[in-house]
Design an enzyme around this catalytic site. Structure first.
Site, PDB file in Angstrom:
ATOM      1  N   GLU A 180       0.796  -1.219   0.119  1.00 37.28           N
ATOM      2  CA  GLU A 180       0.089  -0.367  -0.391  1.00 37.28           C
ATOM      3  C   GLU A 180       0.339   1.237   0.178  1.00 37.28           C
ATOM      4  OE1 GLU A 180      -2.247   2.347  -0.277  1.00 37.28           O
ATOM      5  OE2 GLU A 180      -3.260   0.884  -0.520  1.00 37.28           O
ATOM      6  N   CYS A 214     -12.837   3.475   0.815  1.00 41.17           N
ATOM      7  CA  CYS A 214     -14.028   3.149   2.295  1.00 41.17           C
ATOM      8  C   CYS A 214     -13.292   3.458   2.876  1.00 41.17           C
ATOM      9  CB  CYS A 214     -14.398   1.672   1.662  1.00 41.17           C
ATOM     10  SG  CYS A 214     -15.371   1.023   2.549  1.00 41.17           S
ATOM     11  N   ILE A 229     -24.076   8.715  -4.275  1.00 40.98           N
ATOM     12  CA  ILE A 229     -23.075  10.238  -3.669  1.00 40.98           C
ATOM     13  C   ILE A 229     -23.527  11.362  -3.706  1.00 40.98           C
ATOM     14  CG2 ILE A 229     -20.536  11.517  -3.345  1.00 40.98           C
ATOM     15  CD1 ILE A 229     -19.541   8.704  -5.006  1.00 40.98           C
ATOM     16  N   THR A 266     -19.525  13.101 -10.022  1.00 42.34           N
ATOM     17  CA  THR A 266     -20.040  12.550 -10.938  1.00 42.34           C
ATOM     18  C   THR A 266     -18.928  11.129 -11.687  1.00 42.34           C
ATOM     19  OG1 THR A 266     -18.122  13.738 -11.386  1.00 42.34           O
ATOM     20  CG2 THR A 266     -20.360  14.978 -12.698  1.00 42.34           C
ATOM     21  N   ASP A 280     -12.195  -2.111  -7.782  1.00 43.96           N
ATOM     22  CA  ASP A 280     -13.355  -1.206  -8.747  1.00 43.96           C
ATOM     23  C   ASP A 280     -12.434  -1.300  -9.612  1.00 43.96           C
ATOM     24  OD1 ASP A 280     -14.798  -0.083  -6.750  1.00 43.96           O
ATOM     25  OD2 ASP A 280     -13.756   2.361  -6.172  1.00 43.96           O
ATOM     26  N   HIS A 292     -43.359 -10.707  13.973  1.00 43.67           N
ATOM     27  CA  HIS A 292     -44.143 -10.438  13.737  1.00 43.67           C
ATOM     28  C   HIS A 292     -43.803  -8.855  15.115  1.00 43.67           C
ATOM     29  CE1 HIS A 292     -47.652  -7.566  12.807  1.00 43.67           C
ATOM     30  NE2 HIS A 292     -48.037  -7.727  14.106  1.00 43.67           N
TER      31      HIS A 292
END
Length: 474
Positions: A36, A44, A188, A276, A323, A459
């Site tokens: 990383e 996230c 978003i 967008t 993604d 219920h």
């Protein structure tokens, strides 16, 4: 693991997808490293799901306690509500720090090697890590790419990260502008309109497509427009492009008709959130060293086993999730893809069932969905030769919703008329994000509404809105 390799699996990117894959890989006995370059947890945890939900939780409480009519219906009176922007922002920031720490600690606890630096493929089964002080080369039996995505900013929009910004800055809640324009009416844009209106801001929403919320089922979108937009006096423009946005005080926005391309208006607002969509962060990954190219939008092509594809065939030992694949840009989808990839690495053939992955917008009330919309199901039915039906129930007929005085909402199920197979479910209403999982599991199991109609729900609970929908379908 062969002595020729440093690791069984090297993962590039420690977002939710990479983290989920790493944890599962260790459980499967794979020696694993994760690389990383920026923040552990990716979008996230740091700039997306987590801080935005903290803002929505706090602003939602402000909205609830400010709604005198609703409180009076419950027999409650409150003499005013106050809040501080700084404290709400701190709540979000503190949550980010906690989740980021928990995520990092979970990797350490399970003995996943965390390597800081920029990771890139440098050849078959080889990764180069460029750190602050050194460059390392790792040999890996398998490589998994989890680079994530970044906000998309259309041409003509000037971002200064203060008066004109994306969700990356919005989650910090550094200001509460008196009047803010939001470009885009997806989840978003919707969620931030919820936050801003609850905290007293005036909002204008600008959507390029003819209808607001184009990604949602039209019936759900219609109710959402009434409950989340019109009731909050949000000014809207549809079929309009924000062709030029100039940062400053005020922010100047040039609006152009999407069909005629003529300039129709110029707005002057205090701030502008550009929501967008997102684009893949796939540059400088070294894909060319193994002969892989992204598609024209920058996504990495994969199959349903999460193998990277080149010329229609899997590239050996190379995987991608999240993604960057463009399949379903959701954190939990990335995590699920990571697990599927590891299963296939271990020789257990598994595929991602995208139809069974739910999604939600955490507005007040919430919106959730899973599977196909009615239009998508009918299109599939025309191809495969089956008829589609739908059934709907309303929250105003649900005892728990009535007790809460939260009766705005609907549950809609989409199913095959011949077999009864559940193809999709769409909900707007209180706790919709929690309710959708039942339908997601039913779709994953290819259940029929005829079976589901005989399941007994507690219920009074909100889950009975789905129970009633199944029963109406029979």
């Amino acid at each position: 693991m062969s002595q020729d390799f440093d690791y069984d699996l090297v993962i590039i990117g420690a977002g939710v997808g990479g983290h989920g894959a790493a944890l599962h890989a260790v459980k499967c006995g794979l020696k694993t490293a994760i690389i990383e370059a920026k923040d552990m947890g990716g979008t996230c945890v740091n700039r997306g799901c987590i801080p935005s939900k903290a803002l929505l939780a706090a602003s939602g409480r402000v909205r609830e306690m400010s709604d005198q009519d609703h409180l009076q219906q419950l027999g409650i009176q409150i003499n005013g509500v106050t809040f501080t922007r700084e404290a709400i922002a701190a709540h979000a920031n503190d949550l980010v720090s906690k989740i980021q720490s928990d995520l990092t600690n979970s990797l350490t606890r399970l003995k996943v090697d965390t390597i800081r630096g920029w990771g890139k493929v440098s050849g078959p089964q080889e990764v180069t890590v460029i750190g602050d002080n050194e460059t390392r080369i790792l040999k890996a039996k398998e490589i998994m790419l989890c680079p994530g995505s970044v906000p998309f900013v259309p041409p003509g929009i000037e971002i200064d990260h203060k008066t004109v910004f994306t969700s990356d800055e919005a989650v910090k809640l550094e200001t509460l502008p008196q009047w803010i324009a939001i470009i885009g009416s997806g989840y978003i844009g919707l969620e931030f309109s919820d936050v801003y209106t609850a905290l007293g801001c005036e909002v204008t929403m600008i959507e390029a497509l003819p209808d607001l919320m184009p990604g949602f089922d039209p019936e759900i979108a219609k109710i959402a427009e009434r409950v989340l937009i019109k009731s909050r006096d949000i000014e809207t423009y549809t079929g309009v492009f924000a062709t030029k946005i100039k940062a400053g005080s005020p922010v100047e926005i040039e609006l152009t008709d999407a069909k005629t391309k003529e300039v129709i208006d110029t707005l002057e607002v205090d701030a502008c959130l550009v929501a967008t969509g997102r684009i893949p962060a796939t540059k400088n990954l070294g894909l060319e060293t193994v002969g892989v190219e992204t598609d024209r939008r920058g996504f990495i092509e994969v199959n349903d086993q999460m193998q990277v594809i080149k010329d229609g065939k899997p590239v050996p030992h190379l995987w991608a999730v999240g993604d960057a694949t463009g399949k379903m840009m959701l954190a939990h989808a990335a995590s699920g893809q990571g697990v599927v990839a590891v299963e296939n690495i271990c020789g257990r053939k598994t595929e991602v069932d995208y139809r069974a992955i739910p999604a939600a917008a955490f507005t007040h009330p919430e919106i959730s969905y899973v599977g196909l919309t009615e239009a998508q199901a009918k299109e599939l039915g025309e191809k495969e030769g089956f008829v589609v039906s739908t059934a709907k129930t309303y929250f105003k007929g649900n005892s728990k919703a009535l007790a809460e005085k939260e009766t705005d909402g609907i549950a809609k199920v989409v199913y095959r008329q011949d077999t009864g197979e559940l193809l999709g479910a769409h909900i707007i209403g209180i706790h919709a994000s929690d309710l959708i999982q039942e339908a997601a599991q039913a779709i994953a199991d290819r259940k029929s509404v005829r079976e589901l109609a005989f399941h007994v729900h507690a219920h009074p609970t909100l889950s009975e809105v789905l129970d009633e929908a199944y029963k109406r379908a029979v």
